[in-house]
Structure formats: structure tokens, C-alpha cells
Write a protein that holds these residues in place. Sequence first.
Motif, PDB file in Angstrom:
ATOM      1  N   LYS A 170      55.095  25.402  90.668  1.00 25.01           N
ATOM      2  CA  LYS A 170      55.510  25.816  91.746  1.00 25.01           C
ATOM      3  C   LYS A 170      55.294  25.335  92.966  1.00 25.01           C
TER       4      LYS A 170
ATOM      5  N   ILE B  75      44.730  23.954  92.270  1.00 27.63           N
ATOM      6  CA  ILE B  75      45.390  24.445  91.079  1.00 27.63           C
ATOM      7  C   ILE B  75      44.953  23.714  89.925  1.00 27.63           C
TER       8      ILE B  75
ATOM      9  N   ASN C 136      46.102  28.343  83.149  1.00 24.75           N
ATOM     10  CA  ASN C 136      46.632  28.451  84.550  1.00 24.75           C
ATOM     11  C   ASN C 136      47.113  27.496  84.893  1.00 24.75           C
TER      12      ASN C 136
ATOM     13  N   GLU D 117      50.843  27.296  85.168  1.00 25.48           N
ATOM     14  CA  GLU D 117      51.905  27.771  85.712  1.00 25.48           C
ATOM     15  C   GLU D 117      52.162  27.452  87.274  1.00 25.48           C
ATOM     16  N   LYS D 118      51.025  27.531  87.870  1.00 23.66           N
ATOM     17  CA  LYS D 118      51.245  27.452  89.524  1.00 23.66           C
ATOM     18  C   LYS D 118      51.229  26.018  89.769  1.00 23.66           C
TER      19      LYS D 118
ATOM     20  N   GLU E  50      46.418  22.438  97.950  1.00 29.00           N
ATOM     21  CA  GLU E  50      46.882  23.324  97.253  1.00 29.00           C
ATOM     22  C   GLU E  50      46.989  22.688  95.645  1.00 29.00           C
ATOM     23  N   SER E  51      47.345  21.426  95.473  1.00 28.68           N
ATOM     24  CA  SER E  51      47.724  20.834  94.282  1.00 28.68           C
ATOM     25  C   SER E  51      46.173  20.475  93.677  1.00 28.68           C
TER      26      SER E  51
END
Length: 144
Positions: free
Chosen positions: A135, A78, A129, A131-132, A74-75
Amino acid sequence: MKKYIWILIVFLIIVFVIFISLNLIKNNKYENNTEKDLIENDTNVNEVVCVKVIEETEGGYVNYKTEDKELIKESVDILENIKIGDKTNIAYSDMTRKYILEFANGTTLAYSFQGNYYHKDNENYKIYNYEKLNKIKIPKEENK
């Protein structure tokens, strides 16, 4: 006499054009404004074994670390989608988050962000892009 006036006018126009061109280049307004990828295509992200985050806070630094394959994927996904924009003069003395990708061969890649800006070689760049990335819940590193 008229000949010399026309030569002077042409000379002044050339000097003016050169002056304006140099100022535009100096102020980065004439550069190619295409966004670049944060992670270059030659980086083999499949070999990332660990993601570390170092966050600067008012009370010092907080370290985060994960070896969880899903969080790593996921990291990295992103990070791959973050686009680097124009250079900016905005700088922060705090609010720094450094993401460190550790590879199976022991090498690392580090990405430093200050607010919504990418910090590299003492320069800040606008990013898109991002901001994600904040999270993602990477766990705090346990003190040893």
C-alpha cells in the motif's frame, strides 16, 4: 521362543519410531515453528538512504524509487514488522516484488516476495504483516 518374540517386537517398535521421526523432520512438521523477523536486529535501518522496488508484471519490469525520508521510514517500519513463517512448496513464476534498501555506505539489502511469500535462497516462506507494504506509494523511477 517367547524371549525372541519380545525382542522382535521391541526391535520393530524402535524401527517404527525412528521411521516416523525421520518422516516428521523431512516434512518440516517437527521444526521449530516460531516466526522470525524479516530484518535482523543488527541491521542499522537509520542509515537507509533509498528504497527501490522492482515489480515483475506481464509486460516486463516496473521500477520504483524513493529517497523521501518519510517513505523510507514507513517502508522500513513495515519491513521490520513482517514475520517469516514456515517454509512452503508454493512457488510463483511471476508476481515478484523485490524491495532493495540502499545504505549510506553504498551497501544494499534485498527482499524478494512472490505473492504473499518471502523468497530467499530458492525457497519460499509464509509471511505475515505483508499487506501494508504493497500500500505504500513509492513513485515510479524516471527513465534516464
